[in-house]
Design a protein around this motif. Structure first.
Motif: not given
Length: 200
Positions: A2-17
């Motif tokens: 689970x430490x290596x997981x990133x949620x879909x929402x976090x990825x989208x937040x990272x990509x938005x800018x």
């Protein structure tokens, strides 16, 4: 794991800018998932039944391996179908018979996540870039190879006792034995001596 997981929402937040909008970020992410550059998984999923949503599995209730979402499933997922880390498909996709997740239609998935390591490789953050640069530089320092300058200096001093003709006549194997240094060190030292000395 689970430490290596990133949620879909976090990825989208990272990509938005980087992409300019949340919608563009979702489209970019779906494209990567569809091509198989990334693999997503879900902790809960099910199908839309006559009485509403029917969860067929929820890892929070009965923990097991999350459901891997195949690349082909993303073909029927538009950016408007992603809500945070939850997904709805325009057309359901089918689970495999005999898998721990069962078979049948899958219309929605919740708590969708990806591998943080895989996401960082494709879209590194500034922190990742700095860390990878530092790691690469430290590896270069650790891997520095070649003759030590003292050894080459000693070989150069000893070679100066020989004429250019004698040095040119020596094979690399002879130089290696005579001067007690690697062939590469001897070759480099001989080039320096021949280029800098006036002896003929």
């Amino acid at each position: 794991m689970t430490a290596d997981r990133i949620t879909l929402a976090e990825v989208i937040a990272r990509l938005t800018p980087k992409t300019g909008s949340e919608s563009a970020a979702k489209i970019e992410l779906i494209g990567r998932l569809l091509r198989g550059d990334l693999q997503a998984a879900a902790n809960a999923w099910g199908e839309n039944g006559s009485e509403g949503r029917e969860y067929r599995y929820d890892c929070a209730v009965d923990p097991v391996i999350p459901l891997p979402i195949p690349a082909k499933a993303w073909a029927t997922c538009d950016s408007g179908y992603i809500d945070g880390s939850n997904i709805n498909w325009r057309q359901p996709w089918h689970g495999k018979n005999g898998s721990p997740w069962g078979s049948g239609n899958i219309d929605f998935a919740h708590s969708v996540h990806l591998s943080r390591t895989a996401v960082d490789l494709i879209w590194p953050t500034e922190t990742n870039k700095i860390t990878s640069t530092v790691s690469a530089n430290s590896r270069k320092i650790q891997r520095a190879r070649g003759p030590k300058p003292e050894k080459r200096g000693r070989v150069i001093s000893e070679m100066r006792a020989f004429s250019h003709a004698d040095l040119n006549a020596m094979t690399e194997l002879e130089m290696e034995k005579r001067f007690g240094a690697s062939r590469d060190t001897c070759r480099t030292a001989r080039e320096i001596v021949l280029a800098n000395d006036d002896k003929g």
